[in-house]
Design an enzyme around this catalytic site. Structure first.
Site, PDB file in Angstrom:
ATOM      1  N   CYS A   1       0.965  -0.987  -0.110  1.00 34.89           N
ATOM      2  CA  CYS A   1       0.040   0.183   0.210  1.00 34.89           C
ATOM      3  C   CYS A   1       0.737   1.260  -0.068  1.00 34.89           C
ATOM      4  O   CYS A   1       2.373   1.340   0.481  1.00 34.89           O
ATOM      5  CB  CYS A   1      -1.129  -0.039   1.376  1.00 34.89           C
ATOM      6  SG  CYS A   1      -1.905  -1.542   1.900  1.00 34.89           S
TER       7      CYS A   1
ATOM      8  N   GLY B   1      -1.337  -0.045  -5.013  1.00 31.62           N
ATOM      9  CA  GLY B   1      -2.442   0.469  -4.656  1.00 31.62           C
ATOM     10  C   GLY B   1      -3.374   0.529  -5.285  1.00 31.62           C
ATOM     11  O   GLY B   1      -3.712   2.036  -5.438  1.00 31.62           O
TER      12      GLY B   1
ATOM     13  N   ASN C   1       1.481   1.188   5.703  1.00 29.30           N
ATOM     14  CA  ASN C   1       1.657   0.251   4.958  1.00 29.30           C
ATOM     15  C   ASN C   1       2.424  -0.966   5.525  1.00 29.30           C
ATOM     16  O   ASN C   1       3.225  -0.980   6.098  1.00 29.30           O
ATOM     17  CB  ASN C   1       2.292   1.349   3.906  1.00 29.30           C
ATOM     18  CG  ASN C   1       3.283   0.559   2.900  1.00 29.30           C
ATOM     19  OD1 ASN C   1       4.546   0.594   3.030  1.00 29.30           O
ATOM     20  ND2 ASN C   1       2.598  -0.971   2.084  1.00 29.30           N
ATOM     21  N   GLY C   2       2.163  -2.563   5.453  1.00 26.86           N
ATOM     22  CA  GLY C   2       2.776  -3.774   5.755  1.00 26.86           C
ATOM     23  C   GLY C   2       1.919  -4.608   5.952  1.00 26.86           C
ATOM     24  O   GLY C   2       1.321  -4.165   5.383  1.00 26.86           O
TER      25      GLY C   2
ATOM     26  N   TYR D   1      11.063  -3.370  -8.202  1.00 27.68           N
ATOM     27  CA  TYR D   1       9.553  -3.763  -8.512  1.00 27.68           C
ATOM     28  C   TYR D   1       8.659  -2.291  -7.462  1.00 27.68           C
ATOM     29  O   TYR D   1       8.098  -1.287  -8.250  1.00 27.68           O
ATOM     30  CB  TYR D   1       8.763  -4.947  -7.844  1.00 27.68           C
ATOM     31  CG  TYR D   1       7.538  -5.183  -8.775  1.00 27.68           C
ATOM     32  CD1 TYR D   1       7.646  -5.015 -10.168  1.00 27.68           C
ATOM     33  CD2 TYR D   1       6.135  -4.942  -7.602  1.00 27.68           C
ATOM     34  CE1 TYR D   1       6.118  -4.604 -10.351  1.00 27.68           C
ATOM     35  CE2 TYR D   1       5.275  -5.222  -8.534  1.00 27.68           C
ATOM     36  CZ  TYR D   1       4.826  -5.145  -9.304  1.00 27.68           C
ATOM     37  OH  TYR D   1       3.684  -5.082  -9.669  1.00 27.68           O
TER      38      TYR D   1
END
Length: 468
Positions: free
Chosen positions: A9, A35, A109-110, A250
């Protein structure tokens, strides 16, 4: 993308700006690649909190009218791809917690590897969860601690295990915290008017015109109040700085900088290293758009083989992995990528990609190239083979979906119908990411080698059960 990786995210926050919602909108738009399922913004103005969130892209969830309805001088925002907890509007962030002592907003995020254990403990004490997201755990923990707000937040963060970058907004204060392993990135910037900005990637700081100050350190919590930034460690545990290798390979935009290192540069160096490890005679080098372009340029430069745009991406088709069925994913690839016949016809082609997860999309792209007349297609991957599940916010949580855990290199090469296949080695990947000497930062490569940074609690058992 032929890797079909599910992103994590992205988070963005700003405090001290009269148009905080607008700033947050632009910041989230620049993090959209992290996201595309949902987006949300929570603001505060004169101790009143307003929120708007929904499923879809940032531009679909927000318009001028909706942004004007949530204006404030501080905001936190989130773009989501569902990992822990799955999808649905109930799991869209930020979360707004309303209590007798005031309101609090949280986004994350995570992924927390001990979320289920903490949820069970909290439910036994009377907590009721309104979502299946692990982010909600922190809100319940904070409410149950004692002491000042910073003490309550710190003691709560110290109970969490896994990968996270949290933003917490409480009326006149904004807190930012990063996991003690440094797995997820979080940067601090400052706007010309002195307002502080926090973002998952530096590209979001650039978009809003903020100057990069520094990264939030692993195990650190930062508080901004009355224009002042203060910092402390929230844990007494050992700090292990191991940024997720996939951030460089990526996830992140090529114009972002992580731990002082530009993402495009690392990818280009990885491409050069990939040539040194796995050269092959060919006529042209192409990259799978978009995150493999930098590595393809590096491979071409090192090999002396010309780089060409052999694959064209339709920018108006969503990422293939968002489609709920494999059939739809494959149709998405056909809609999304086109081979340029005039470039590849009659040629020996080296196709550079960043990773392979399930392998189905790689097979589809190789077929596309051969249908366009490519004489040979040699696949080179700018990451090591992904053989182990990730539990830190990347949605590859079962062994079954990882094709490299079931096939050796030769079998996989035959499966994707390539003429040859090679992955960069772990040591080669490390060579391409030049951490500064004053940094003790390293890479988390658990998805390549199974050496996990954290305890896994029930995660690995679950992954194996799902496989069976």
């Amino acid at each position: 993308m032929s890797n079909e990786l599910h992103e994590e995210c992205g988070v963005f926050g700003v405090i001290g700006h009269k148009n905080a919602a607008n700033m947050c909108y632009y910041g989230l738009h620049s993090l959209q690649h992290r996201g595309q399922e949902a987006a949300g913004i929570l603001t505060t103005y004169h101790q009143k909190m307003n929120i708007h969130k929904g499923e879809g892209l940032v531009t679909e969830v927000f318009n001028a009218e909706k942004l004007s309805a949530i204006q404030g001088d501080a905001a936190i925002g989130h773009v989501r791809y569902s990992t822990a907890g799955g999808g649905g509007i109930a799991n869209v962030q930020p979360f707004l917690f309303k209590t007798m002592t005031g309101s609090m907003g949280i986004c994350h995020n995570g992924n927390l590897v001990n979320a289920n254990i903490l949820k069970q403990e909290l439910e036994e004490k009377g907590s009721i969860f309104s979502s299946s997201s692990d982010t909600e755990v922190l809100g319940h923990l904070i409410k149950r601690q004692k002491g000042t707000m910073i003490e309550r937040i710190c003691s709560s963060l110290d109970k969490l295990d896994g990968a996270f970058a949290f933003l917490i907004l409480i009326e006149d204060r904004l807190y930012a915290a990063r996991d003690k392993y440094g797995l997820r990135p979080l940067s601090i910037g400052i706007l010309p008017n002195g307002a502080y900005v926090f973002a998952s990637e530096t590209c979001a700081l650039d978009i809003v015109g903020a100057k990069f100050l520094r990264d939030v350190e692993p195990g650190e919590i930062v508080r901004v109040k009355d224009g002042q930034l203060k910092s402390k460690l929230y844990t007494h545990d050992q700090i292990v700085d191991k940024i997720c290798a996939m951030e460089y390979i990526y996830f992140s935009r090529p114009d972002s900088t992580i731990d002082g290192i530009n993402v495009h540069t690392t990818r280009k160096l990885a491409g050069k290293q990939l040539y040194l490890e796995s050269p092959v005679e060919a006529d042209v080098v192409i990259g799978v758009p978009d995150s493999s372009i930098s590595a393809a340029i590096g491979y071409a430069e090192a090999s002396g083989i010309p780089y060409e745009m052999g694959l064209v991406k339709n920018k108006y088709v969503g990422r293939t992995f968002i489609q709920p069925t494999q059939e739809m994913r494959e149709q998405g690839v056909r809609m999304k990528l086109s081979a340029v016949s005039s470039i590849v016809s009659g040629k020996r082609v080296i196709m550079i990609d960043d990773s392979i997860v399930r392998g189905t999309t790689s097979k589809r792209i190789v077929r596309l190239l051969k249908e366009a007349g490519a004489k040979e297609v040699h696949v080179r991957i700018a990451s090591p083979a992904i053989q182990f599940p990730c539990f830190y916010g990347v949605d590859t949580s079962t062994i079954e979906e990882l094709i490299s855990s079931r096939m050796n290199n030769q079998e996989l090469c035959q499966y994707i119908e390539a003429d040859s296949l090679a992955f960069i080695q772990e040591v080669g990947l490390k060579k391409s990411i030049h951490f500064k000497k004053e940094h003790t930062c390293d890479l988390c490569m658990s998805c390549f080698n199974g050496k996990y940074v954290t305890k896994l609690y029930d995660s690995y058992e679950k992954a194996n059960k799902e496989e069976k």
